[in-house]
Design an enzyme around this catalytic site. Structure first.
Site, PDB file in Angstrom:
ATOM      1  N   ARG A  88      90.787  30.927  66.041  1.00 38.08           N
ATOM      2  CA  ARG A  88      89.798  31.991  66.503  1.00 38.08           C
ATOM      3  C   ARG A  88      88.634  31.297  67.328  1.00 38.08           C
ATOM      4  O   ARG A  88      88.229  30.362  67.156  1.00 38.08           O
ATOM      5  CB  ARG A  88      89.093  32.830  65.510  1.00 38.08           C
ATOM      6  CG  ARG A  88      87.749  33.486  65.984  1.00 38.08           C
ATOM      7  CD  ARG A  88      87.410  34.533  64.916  1.00 38.08           C
ATOM      8  NE  ARG A  88      85.965  34.809  64.955  1.00 38.08           N
ATOM      9  CZ  ARG A  88      85.143  35.445  65.893  1.00 38.08           C
ATOM     10  NH1 ARG A  88      85.902  35.794  67.182  1.00 38.08           N
ATOM     11  NH2 ARG A  88      84.009  35.491  66.055  1.00 38.08           N
ATOM     12  N   VAL A  89      88.605  31.721  68.595  1.00 35.78           N
ATOM     13  CA  VAL A  89      87.353  31.322  69.613  1.00 35.78           C
ATOM     14  C   VAL A  89      86.503  32.367  69.719  1.00 35.78           C
ATOM     15  O   VAL A  89      86.676  33.332  70.630  1.00 35.78           O
ATOM     16  CB  VAL A  89      87.992  30.556  70.950  1.00 35.78           C
ATOM     17  CG1 VAL A  89      88.521  29.311  70.547  1.00 35.78           C
ATOM     18  CG2 VAL A  89      88.988  31.608  71.530  1.00 35.78           C
ATOM     19  N   ASP A 205      73.369  33.800  70.191  1.00 35.27           N
ATOM     20  CA  ASP A 205      71.946  34.107  70.000  1.00 35.27           C
ATOM     21  C   ASP A 205      71.511  33.646  68.604  1.00 35.27           C
ATOM     22  O   ASP A 205      72.347  33.339  67.847  1.00 35.27           O
ATOM     23  CB  ASP A 205      72.046  35.704  70.283  1.00 35.27           C
ATOM     24  CG  ASP A 205      73.085  36.333  69.358  1.00 35.27           C
ATOM     25  OD1 ASP A 205      73.958  36.386  69.913  1.00 35.27           O
ATOM     26  OD2 ASP A 205      72.550  36.703  68.169  1.00 35.27           O
TER      27      ASP A 205
HETATM   28  N1  HPA Z   1      75.988  39.587  64.465  1.00 34.60           N
HETATM   29  C1  HPA Z   1      77.540  39.631  64.336  1.00 34.60           C
HETATM   30  N2  HPA Z   1      78.358  39.253  65.115  1.00 34.60           N
HETATM   31  C2  HPA Z   1      77.634  38.675  65.999  1.00 34.60           C
HETATM   32  C3  HPA Z   1      76.300  38.294  66.493  1.00 34.60           C
HETATM   33  C4  HPA Z   1      75.345  38.966  65.389  1.00 34.60           C
HETATM   34  O1  HPA Z   1      74.428  38.942  65.636  1.00 34.60           O
HETATM   35  N3  HPA Z   1      76.132  37.445  67.253  1.00 34.60           N
HETATM   36  C5  HPA Z   1      77.403  37.261  67.859  1.00 34.60           C
HETATM   37  N4  HPA Z   1      78.405  37.780  66.929  1.00 34.60           N
END
Ligand code: HPA
Length: 235
Positions: A88-89, A205
């Site tokens: 998985r990427v 993030d």
């Molecule tokens: N939550 C769930 N999946 C995600 C998030 C998140 O904040 N950021 C990137 N994938």
């Protein structure tokens, strides 16, 4: 013979399949990183391609978002197309203070609020873990690329918009590196079918600090992650 969700013929997939969540990202990966590419499936627009990375045949196919979607595709790839390894990427939201945006995370284990693995074990807990050989190959490839991968436990959440009070604090207090939505499903299917899987993630993030990446930074970390995944596939 096609499956309910994959229109490819037997033999159309390589031994190793890279799986981003987004099917259009699968197309970008095939177009930019693989040679001799052909489309092998497009049911529900969940695009899949097979080509070569150097001498190694590699496929790439979207998983969709969430454990149910990933589980359907991974199960059919493992059981109907003789796929042995799924990498998985994807992206994840950082939880641990040790994790920064753009970091590469290799999910050694995947905790979850999903019941899929308990269903498999008649109610008992299951430690959803990566295949050790694939984990080692991805960590080595990341180090060779000059990155410092973070290796540990992620949380595969059922809800992106999670209303639980103190949810992220609880995860942080238990050493969870990041939150995403598919790894625990993929690892459960791999265990059930006797196959191999690993998840390589970039931190898009940080859900605790609020830090996020620019489009350029996302592109750079994506390229780094792809190099890691493809080198691990060729290993
Ligand atoms: N939550 C769930 N999946 C995600 C998030 C998140 O904040 N950021 C990137 N994938």
């Amino acid at each position: 013979m096609a499956t309910p969700h994959i229109s490819a013929e037997p033999g159309d997939f390589a031994d190793t399949v890279l799986m981003p969540g987004d099917p259009l990202r699968a197309k970008v990966i095939a177009d930019n990183y693989l040679d001799d590419v052909r489309e092998v499936t497009n049911t529900r627009n969940m695009l899949g391609y097979t080509g070569r990375y150097g001498d190694t045949p590699v496929s790439v196919m979207g998983s969709g978002m969430g454990i149910p979607s990933m589980s359907i595709y991974a199960f059919e790839l493992y059981t109907q197309y003789e796929v042995e390894k799924i990498i998985r990427v994807g992206t994840c939201g950082g939880i641990s203070p040790a994790v920064k945006v753009r970091d590469i995370i290799v999910a050694m284990g995947a905790s979850t609020d999903s019941s899929v693995n308990r269903t498999r074990l008649d109610g008992d807990d299951f430690a959803a873990i990566a295949d050790y050989g694939l984990l080692e190959a991805t960590v080595n490839a990341a180090r060779a690329a000059g990155a410092t991968p973070r290796v540990g436990n992620v949380f595969s959440s059922e809800l992106f918009y999670n209303p639980r009070a103190n949810f992220f604090d609880t995860l942080k207090a238990h050493g969870i590196l990041a939150v995403e939505m598919e790894a625990a499903g993929l690892y459960g299917v791999a265990a059930e079918t006797g196959k191999r899987a690993v998840s390589v993630l970039t931190v898009s993030d940080h859900v605790v600090t609020g830090a996020s990446t620019s489009a350029d930074e996302r592109q750079n970390s994506f390229q780094e992650m792809m190099q890691v995944a493809l080198e691990a596939a060729a290993h």
